[in-house]
Write an enzyme that holds these catalytic residues in place. Structure first.
Site, PDB file in Angstrom:
ATOM      1  CG  ASP A   1      -1.744  -3.506  -3.462  1.00 35.95           C
ATOM      2  OD1 ASP A   1      -1.825  -3.933  -4.631  1.00 35.95           O
ATOM      3  OD2 ASP A   1      -0.711  -3.023  -2.971  1.00 35.95           O
TER       4      ASP A   1
HETATM    5  N1  URA Z   1       0.989   0.899  -5.372  1.00 36.01           N
HETATM    6  C1  URA Z   1       0.867  -0.122  -4.495  1.00 36.01           C
HETATM    7  O1  URA Z   1       1.848  -0.581  -3.919  1.00 36.01           O
HETATM    8  N2  URA Z   1      -0.360  -0.612  -4.271  1.00 36.01           N
HETATM    9  C2  URA Z   1      -1.490  -0.124  -4.843  1.00 36.01           C
HETATM   10  O2  URA Z   1      -2.592  -0.592  -4.579  1.00 36.01           O
HETATM   11  C3  URA Z   1      -1.340   0.954  -5.749  1.00 36.01           C
HETATM   12  C4  URA Z   1      -0.086   1.441  -6.003  1.00 36.01           C
END
Ligand code: URA
Length: 232
Positions: A102
């Protein structure tokens, strides 16, 4: 592979520019002047452009410490991309990200121009383990029960199946380490949300056998070793 693709892969010329070079008689294959951009060639072909032999570049594999604020896609109109951090690499437009993080997440990203390796790592069949350090907004109530739920699999909104078994380890009441083998959208955040908590920081430490170097700073990257490439 087509001759124009072979040359565009191996040089800074675009396919269109390569076609012009072929038309101008600047390319030979096996000693004969080439005229057809679609001519089939492979890594054993003797391809010469402007008098210099051209071979296919070796595939590249990197680990990157993704800082927060970078997106894990190759192009974005709003935010800088993780690939922007490798912009000094030649042919950086051929690089792909193997498994997203993310915008606000940090840590290990794998980047390659080997599409098959990327697919083997990220396809749902691969079940490759990924380990995250997670900061929680609230102390995790009944951590042992949560660990059992995660091990059994939890139902997330809009999913047809439970999550695959995941391993939870608590380092303090608000600091967790979670290992999952899938990559559902926002999976770690949604798993803790399903337990009534909220992730305030997320950092990926490991993908398969590849562990982010502890001496790396956000934005640093390095090539993977042969062992890392082969054992992921
Ligand atoms: N899980 C999440 O919530 N975000 C990420 O970036 C990776 C795994």
């Amino acid at each position: 592979m087509r001759l124009d693709k072979y040359l565009a892969n191996a040089t800074d010329y675009s396919r269109a520019e390569i076609k012009k070079q072929i038309k101008a008689g600047e390319v030979t294959v096996g000693g004969s002047i080439a005229s057809n951009p679609a001519q089939a060639v492979d890594e054993n072909s003797d391809v010469i452009l402007h008098g210099a032999s051209v071979s296919q570049p070796r595939p590249r594999y990197f680990m990157l410490y993704k800082p927060a604020g970078y997106v894990s896609v190759t192009k974005d109109s709003e935010h800088p991309t993780a690939i922007d951090l490798l912009v000094d690499e030649p042919r950086s437009e051929q690089l792909q990200i193997a498994g997203r993080l993310d915008l606000d997440a940090t840590g290990l990203l794998l980047i390659t121009d080997d599409g098959q390796w990327n697919h083997a790592l990220t396809s749902p069949k691969s079940q490759c383990n990924k380990t995250y350090r997670v900061q929680l907004a609230e102390p995790l109530a009944d951590a042992e029960k949560v660990a059992r739920k995660f091990a059994d699999g939890v139902w997330l909104n809009n999913e047809k199946r439970r999550t695959q078994p995941a391993q939870l380890k608590m380092h303090s009441a608000t600091e967790a380490e979670l290992t999952i083998s899938e990559g559902k959208y926002h999976q770690v955040k949604r798993m803790f949300a399903a337990m009534g908590n909220r992730v305030t920081a997320l950092h990926r430490e490991r993908i398969g056998a590849i562990v982010l170097d502890t001496d790396m700073e956000p934005g640093d990257y390095r090539p993977l070793t042969e062992e890392e490439i082969n054992n992921v």
